[in-house]
Design a protein around this motif. Structure first.
Motif, mmCIF file in Angstrom:
data_model
loop_
_atom_site.group_PDB
_atom_site.id
_atom_site.type_symbol
_atom_site.label_atom_id
_atom_site.label_comp_id
_atom_site.label_asym_id
_atom_site.label_seq_id
_atom_site.Cartn_x
_atom_site.Cartn_y
_atom_site.Cartn_z
ATOM 1 N N MET A 133 0.879 -1.161 0.104
ATOM 2 C CA MET A 133 -0.240 0.110 0.107
ATOM 3 C C MET A 133 1.049 1.214 0.090
ATOM 4 S SD MET A 133 -3.016 0.735 2.685
ATOM 5 C CE MET A 133 -3.626 2.106 3.059
ATOM 6 N N ASN A 134 0.804 2.106 -0.794
ATOM 7 C CA ASN A 134 1.315 3.358 -0.923
ATOM 8 C C ASN A 134 1.232 4.336 0.103
ATOM 9 O OD1 ASN A 134 2.837 2.389 -3.425
ATOM 10 N ND2 ASN A 134 1.473 3.251 -4.678
ATOM 11 N N ASP A 135 2.083 5.125 0.380
ATOM 12 C CA ASP A 135 1.797 6.260 1.311
ATOM 13 C C ASP A 135 1.393 7.340 0.638
ATOM 14 O OD1 ASP A 135 2.925 5.037 3.777
ATOM 15 O OD2 ASP A 135 4.834 5.569 3.448
ATOM 16 N N PRO A 136 0.388 8.039 1.222
ATOM 17 C CA PRO A 136 -0.382 9.211 0.365
ATOM 18 C C PRO A 136 0.638 10.334 0.218
ATOM 19 C CG PRO A 136 -1.252 9.098 2.721
ATOM 20 C CD PRO A 136 -0.353 7.889 2.703
ATOM 21 N N LEU A 137 0.456 11.078 -0.810
ATOM 22 C CA LEU A 137 1.391 12.129 -1.133
ATOM 23 C C LEU A 137 1.290 13.139 -0.324
ATOM 24 C CD1 LEU A 137 0.978 11.967 -5.078
ATOM 25 C CD2 LEU A 137 2.936 11.319 -3.678
ATOM 26 N N CYS A 138 2.216 13.833 -0.199
ATOM 27 C CA CYS A 138 2.168 15.187 0.750
ATOM 28 C C CYS A 138 1.272 16.188 0.080
ATOM 29 C CB CYS A 138 3.625 15.583 1.089
ATOM 30 S SG CYS A 138 3.833 16.790 2.382
ATOM 31 N N PHE A 139 0.543 16.921 1.108
ATOM 32 C CA PHE A 139 -0.140 17.797 0.692
ATOM 33 C C PHE A 139 0.487 19.156 0.017
ATOM 34 C CE2 PHE A 139 -1.710 15.554 4.597
ATOM 35 C CZ PHE A 139 -3.052 15.424 4.258
ATOM 36 N N CYS A 140 1.707 19.325 0.504
ATOM 37 C CA CYS A 140 2.344 20.320 -0.365
ATOM 38 C C CYS A 140 2.840 20.185 -1.648
ATOM 39 C CB CYS A 140 3.933 20.475 0.518
ATOM 40 S SG CYS A 140 5.252 19.420 0.200
ATOM 41 N N ASN A 141 2.402 19.047 -2.322
ATOM 42 C CA ASN A 141 2.708 18.810 -3.701
ATOM 43 C C ASN A 141 3.954 18.477 -4.222
ATOM 44 O OD1 ASN A 141 1.446 18.665 -6.377
ATOM 45 N ND2 ASN A 141 1.937 20.871 -6.833
ATOM 46 N N SER A 142 4.898 18.196 -3.275
ATOM 47 C CA SER A 142 6.301 17.734 -3.613
ATOM 48 C C SER A 142 6.391 16.797 -4.419
ATOM 49 C CB SER A 142 7.017 17.811 -2.284
ATOM 50 O OG SER A 142 6.518 16.471 -1.701
ATOM 51 N N GLY A 143 5.639 15.922 -4.491
ATOM 52 C CA GLY A 143 5.488 14.463 -5.122
ATOM 53 C C GLY A 143 6.004 13.510 -4.138
ATOM 54 N N HIS A 144 6.619 13.683 -2.940
ATOM 55 C CA HIS A 144 7.027 12.783 -1.933
ATOM 56 C C HIS A 144 5.765 12.360 -0.995
ATOM 57 C CE1 HIS A 144 10.930 13.394 -3.175
ATOM 58 N NE2 HIS A 144 10.720 14.974 -2.904
ATOM 59 N N SER A 145 5.860 11.240 -0.247
ATOM 60 C CA SER A 145 4.864 10.838 0.472
ATOM 61 C C SER A 145 4.832 11.802 1.886
ATOM 62 C CB SER A 145 5.039 9.568 1.149
ATOM 63 O OG SER A 145 6.199 9.516 2.092
ATOM 64 N N PHE A 146 3.770 11.957 2.522
ATOM 65 C CA PHE A 146 3.453 13.028 3.799
ATOM 66 C C PHE A 146 4.525 12.445 4.866
ATOM 67 C CE2 PHE A 146 1.259 13.872 7.432
ATOM 68 C CZ PHE A 146 1.493 15.287 7.341
ATOM 69 N N GLU A 147 4.609 11.012 4.795
ATOM 70 C CA GLU A 147 5.382 10.503 5.945
ATOM 71 C C GLU A 147 6.923 10.914 5.693
ATOM 72 O OE1 GLU A 147 4.862 8.109 8.500
ATOM 73 O OE2 GLU A 147 2.883 8.549 8.290
ATOM 74 N N LEU A 148 7.443 10.988 4.527
ATOM 75 C CA LEU A 148 8.867 11.294 4.462
ATOM 76 C C LEU A 148 8.955 12.773 4.101
ATOM 77 C CD1 LEU A 148 9.971 8.288 2.049
ATOM 78 C CD2 LEU A 148 9.992 8.703 4.443
ATOM 79 N N CYS A 149 8.134 13.659 3.822
ATOM 80 C CA CYS A 149 8.356 14.889 3.447
ATOM 81 C C CYS A 149 7.884 15.932 4.812
ATOM 82 C CB CYS A 149 7.020 15.315 2.202
ATOM 83 S SG CYS A 149 7.557 16.931 1.717
ATOM 84 N N CYS A 150 6.847 16.322 4.807
ATOM 85 C CA CYS A 150 6.244 17.394 5.833
ATOM 86 C C CYS A 150 5.685 16.713 7.139
ATOM 87 C CB CYS A 150 5.140 18.270 5.398
ATOM 88 S SG CYS A 150 5.426 19.186 3.964
ATOM 89 N N SER A 194 5.999 22.764 4.663
ATOM 90 C CA SER A 194 5.423 21.986 5.930
ATOM 91 C C SER A 194 4.449 22.964 6.687
ATOM 92 C CB SER A 194 6.773 21.702 6.887
ATOM 93 O OG SER A 194 7.320 23.073 7.381
ATOM 94 N N ARG A 195 4.559 24.319 6.630
ATOM 95 C CA ARG A 195 3.384 25.138 7.222
ATOM 96 C C ARG A 195 2.056 25.127 6.091
ATOM 97 N NH1 ARG A 195 4.164 29.624 10.166
ATOM 98 N NH2 ARG A 195 2.619 30.917 8.702
ATOM 99 N N PHE A 196 2.215 24.699 4.847
ATOM 100 C CA PHE A 196 1.226 24.568 4.162
ATOM 101 C C PHE A 196 0.307 23.274 4.359
ATOM 102 C CE2 PHE A 196 -1.071 22.497 0.377
ATOM 103 C CZ PHE A 196 -2.009 23.734 0.041
ATOM 104 N N SER A 197 1.274 22.134 4.840
ATOM 105 C CA SER A 197 0.710 20.855 5.137
ATOM 106 C C SER A 197 -0.153 20.835 6.566
ATOM 107 C CB SER A 197 1.969 19.749 5.254
ATOM 108 O OG SER A 197 2.212 19.519 3.795
#
Length: 158
Positions: free
Chosen positions: A1-18, A37-40
């Motif tokens: 199962m894939n981690d959801p993409l980050c809210f900040c539109n970085s293309g990375h998973s939320f877990e690894l990004c913000c 990270s503030r946007f997220s």
């Protein structure tokens, strides 16, 4: 199962990004990372993080209640970072971005150039200047949907 993409539109998973920033596991190393990270944090309603990442001067005039005002009716849709500028020697930085959000079933565009400074060893948000092209967002006929699906706006989830 894939981690959801980050809210900040970085293309990375939320877990690894913000998420590590929002949950104080690590600190943003650049003004852009802090902006994302503030946007997220707004998107996930982590207003304590938003408050904590203001400069000390700005924080004096804010409360969690003010930051969370209208949050139940606001859904942050997309962040596009347009430009970043950083001067490590001067401990200052700027990020120009466009953020889209839906409030009471109306979509808005916020275009801002944010100013950041290093304070107590951390990047913090100081202030921003809004551009005049913000306000109610009226997508063009063939614009892509803000959710990032690649489908046309008129035939997608919004």
């Amino acid at each position: 199962m894939n981690d959801p993409l980050c809210f900040c539109n970085s293309g990375h998973s939320f877990e690894l990004c913000c998420k590590p920033y929002i949950h104080s596991i690590s600190r943003p190393e650049t003004p852009e990372q802090l902006m994302r990270s503030r946007f997220s944090a707004y998107a996930t309603k982590h207003f304590q993080y938003v408050l904590d990442t203001y400069t000390l001067t700005q924080r004096q005039n804010l409360t969690l209640q003010v930051l969370s005002q209208d949050s139940d009716d606001t859904h942050w849709l997309r962040l596009d970072v347009l430009d970043t500028l950083s001067d490590d020697r001067a401990h200052t930085g700027e990020v120009e971005f466009v953020a889209y959000y839906r409030q009471n079933n109306v979509i808005y565009k916020m275009h801002e150039r944010s100013k950041f400074c290093r304070e107590e060893g951390q990047w913090r948000y100081d202030s921003g200047v809004l551009f005049k092209d913000g306000g109610v967002y009226k997508p063009q006929r063939n614009d892509s949907c803000l959710c990032g699906s690649g489908r046309k706006f008129k035939k997608c989830c919004l």
